[in-house]
Design a protein around this motif. Structure first.
Motif, PDB file in Angstrom:
ATOM      1  N   ARG A 119       5.129  -4.728  11.957  1.00 29.18           N
ATOM      2  CA  ARG A 119       4.123  -5.166  11.166  1.00 29.18           C
ATOM      3  C   ARG A 119       3.201  -3.866  11.415  1.00 29.18           C
ATOM      4  O   ARG A 119       3.148  -3.296  12.380  1.00 29.18           O
ATOM      5  CB  ARG A 119       3.678  -6.441  11.637  1.00 29.18           C
ATOM      6  N   ASN A 120       2.237  -3.578  10.491  1.00 24.63           N
ATOM      7  CA  ASN A 120       1.253  -2.431  10.264  1.00 24.63           C
ATOM      8  C   ASN A 120       2.000  -1.118  10.751  1.00 24.63           C
ATOM      9  O   ASN A 120       1.368  -0.301  11.081  1.00 24.63           O
ATOM     10  CB  ASN A 120       0.309  -2.835  11.525  1.00 24.63           C
ATOM     11  N   GLU A 121       3.087  -1.149  10.075  1.00 20.38           N
ATOM     12  CA  GLU A 121       3.761   0.205  10.114  1.00 20.38           C
ATOM     13  C   GLU A 121       4.199   0.674   8.646  1.00 20.38           C
ATOM     14  O   GLU A 121       4.263  -0.246   7.938  1.00 20.38           O
ATOM     15  CB  GLU A 121       4.936   0.248  10.965  1.00 20.38           C
ATOM     16  N   SER A 169       2.500  -3.122  -1.431  1.00 20.36           N
ATOM     17  CA  SER A 169       3.148  -2.666  -0.330  1.00 20.36           C
ATOM     18  C   SER A 169       4.150  -1.577  -0.551  1.00 20.36           C
ATOM     19  O   SER A 169       4.517  -0.824   0.557  1.00 20.36           O
ATOM     20  CB  SER A 169       3.802  -3.802   0.337  1.00 20.36           C
ATOM     21  N   ASN A 181       4.607  -0.010   3.123  1.00 22.54           N
ATOM     22  CA  ASN A 181       3.829  -0.508   3.977  1.00 22.54           C
ATOM     23  C   ASN A 181       3.762  -2.049   4.264  1.00 22.54           C
ATOM     24  O   ASN A 181       3.820  -2.792   3.446  1.00 22.54           O
ATOM     25  CB  ASN A 181       2.360  -0.061   3.476  1.00 22.54           C
ATOM     26  N   PRO A 219       2.367  -5.001   5.963  1.00 22.69           N
ATOM     27  CA  PRO A 219       0.964  -5.682   6.308  1.00 22.69           C
ATOM     28  C   PRO A 219       1.181  -6.250   7.653  1.00 22.69           C
ATOM     29  O   PRO A 219       2.062  -6.663   8.251  1.00 22.69           O
ATOM     30  CB  PRO A 219       0.538  -6.775   5.377  1.00 22.69           C
ATOM     31  N   CYS A 220      -0.084  -6.390   8.417  1.00 23.18           N
ATOM     32  CA  CYS A 220       0.127  -7.105   9.841  1.00 23.18           C
ATOM     33  C   CYS A 220       0.393  -8.464   9.792  1.00 23.18           C
ATOM     34  O   CYS A 220       0.975  -8.875  10.625  1.00 23.18           O
ATOM     35  CB  CYS A 220      -1.526  -7.085  10.128  1.00 23.18           C
ATOM     36  N   THR A 257       3.684  -6.448  16.132  1.00 23.32           N
ATOM     37  CA  THR A 257       2.420  -5.464  15.255  1.00 23.32           C
ATOM     38  C   THR A 257       2.113  -4.269  16.035  1.00 23.32           C
ATOM     39  O   THR A 257       1.644  -4.287  17.162  1.00 23.32           O
ATOM     40  CB  THR A 257       1.549  -6.401  15.062  1.00 23.32           C
ATOM     41  N   VAL A 284      -3.969  -1.481  15.427  1.00 20.03           N
ATOM     42  CA  VAL A 284      -4.600  -0.605  14.338  1.00 20.03           C
ATOM     43  C   VAL A 284      -5.240   0.577  14.945  1.00 20.03           C
ATOM     44  O   VAL A 284      -5.303   1.506  14.127  1.00 20.03           O
ATOM     45  CB  VAL A 284      -5.794  -1.562  14.122  1.00 20.03           C
ATOM     46  N   ARG A 343      -3.006   6.962  13.534  1.00 23.88           N
ATOM     47  CA  ARG A 343      -2.656   6.513  14.728  1.00 23.88           C
ATOM     48  C   ARG A 343      -3.031   7.534  15.876  1.00 23.88           C
ATOM     49  O   ARG A 343      -2.380   7.509  16.904  1.00 23.88           O
ATOM     50  CB  ARG A 343      -1.339   5.882  15.343  1.00 23.88           C
TER      51      ARG A 343
END
Length: 360
Positions: A89-91, A134, A175, A177-178, A290, A293, A336
């Motif tokens: 998640r978040n990747e 996404s 993409n 999402p978180c 996750t 961020v 990141r």
């Protein structure tokens, strides 16, 4: 991508892979009607090719490539394989779809136009990753012959033009999402050879034919307009005349395609996708954790203040200088990378990590 899991096109068709000719040898890749060897043994005859009547597998090579590959314009075709992605998640995970024409089906200078449509990625529990939110598509544009820029493809008109004898690439990004539930998500990408806009305009009705249809429809409207009838027989006669005019309009050769499909335009589009498209299966496994961020560790990586000053001709400490620095650091955060750059001492010693933003 799993090379052991090969994916065939719709209707059991498999990709006919052949090495393309070298540019400039035997006229390969430059002339109209150029053939990449993929049509040998097929039943496509000479003349103008209608891509709506021919399976797209007979018109172009389609294969997938990882995001780490540079897909050059002379990239050789490969077998079409299912795409398997793994992401937290978040990747963001990406891959490429390579396209190379086997033959030209456009009457203009290009080989033809290709439509790329992607379904939502759905899990067995009903969760999904939506196209346009996404899932994004971008065209890989070469700069000086090297794949470089990524140009967004309009999801409402996902078409690109490909050149004879050249390989084109489409960059597909997913993409996660978180808050996306973990699990296996599956979908498909449909690659379809379509008519170019110029060819579609060429097939449109001439002005004289449009005027004739207009006059007939206008007369039909006059026949059925509100009025006082002297007798029921007169009303029946006028309605019969209007029906005759409408039938003559519907029998126009320009409306033949609508007649063949009983007027169901949407069904025709769906049939085209199912029957003549090359289908690329896509699966994504979302892990149950996750990514943060912001980075959790400092990186020995940064942007020199003097580079900002020299490149943008800005004075240190001014509002413009802070604005340019802020722009670069926010870009680093998207990947990141820590925006806290280091200051160096002698012999590559790190003196300190500093914050790029002023303290207010």
């Amino acid at each position: 991508m799993d090379p052991s899991d090969s994916n065939s096109a719709a209707g059991g068709k498999t990709q006919n892979v052949s090495v393309p000719p070298v540019e400039g040898v035997a006229g390969g890749g430059t002339s109209y009607g150029w053939v990449d060897g993929g049509l040998r043994g097929t039943n496509i005859g000479a003349g103008v090719i209608d891509p709506t009547k021919v399976h797209s597998d007979d018109l172009l090579h389609v294969w997938s490539m990882p995001s780490t590959a540079n897909v050059s314009q002379q990239e050789a075709p490969r077998p079409l394989e299912k795409v398997n992605l793994l992401a937290a998640r978040n990747e963001r995970e990406s891959f490429q779809i390579a396209l190379r024409p086997k033959v030209s089906w456009a009457t203009s200078g290009i080989a033809g136009s290709v439509q790329i449509q992607c379904t939502d990625l759905c899990s067995s529990s009903g969760d999904r990753l939506v196209v346009g939110q996404s899932i994004t598509l971008r065209r890989v544009v070469p700069i000086l012959g090297v794949p470089d820029a990524l140009v967004p493809i309009d999801p409402l008109s996902p078409q690109i033009s490909i050149q004879p004898g050249e390989t084109a690439a489409v960059w597909v990004s997913v993409n996660v999402p978180c808050g996306q539930p973990p699990g296996l998500y599956e979908g498909e990408i449909f690659i379809t050879a379509v008519k170019t806009e110029l060819d579609s305009r060429t097939e449109s009705l001439p002005k004289s034919e449009k005027c004739r249809l207009y006059r007939e429809l206008r007369s039909c409207l006059d026949l059925t307009g509100p009025r006082d009838y002297s007798s029921p027989e007169e009303m029946v006669q006028r309605l019969t005349s209007a029906s005759t005019v409408l039938r003559r309009v519907l029998d126009n050769p320009a409306l033949q395609d609508c007649q063949e499909n009983n007027g169901f335009g949407d069904m025709m589009d769906e049939d085209v996708i199912n029957n003549i498209s090359v289908r690329l299966k896509l699966s994504l496994t979302v892990w149950d954790f996750t990514l943060p961020v912001t980075p959790s560790l400092p990186a020995v990586f940064g942007i020199s203040e003097t580079v900002i000053e020299d490149r943008f001709c800005l004075e240190h400490g001014t509002e413009g200088w802070y604005s340019a620095l802020d722009h670069h650091f926010r870009w680093l955060l998207q990947y990141r990378i820590s925006p806290f750059f280091c200051r160096w001492g002698d012999s590559m010693r790190i003196l300190a990590y500093t914050c790029p933003w002023p303290v207010f």
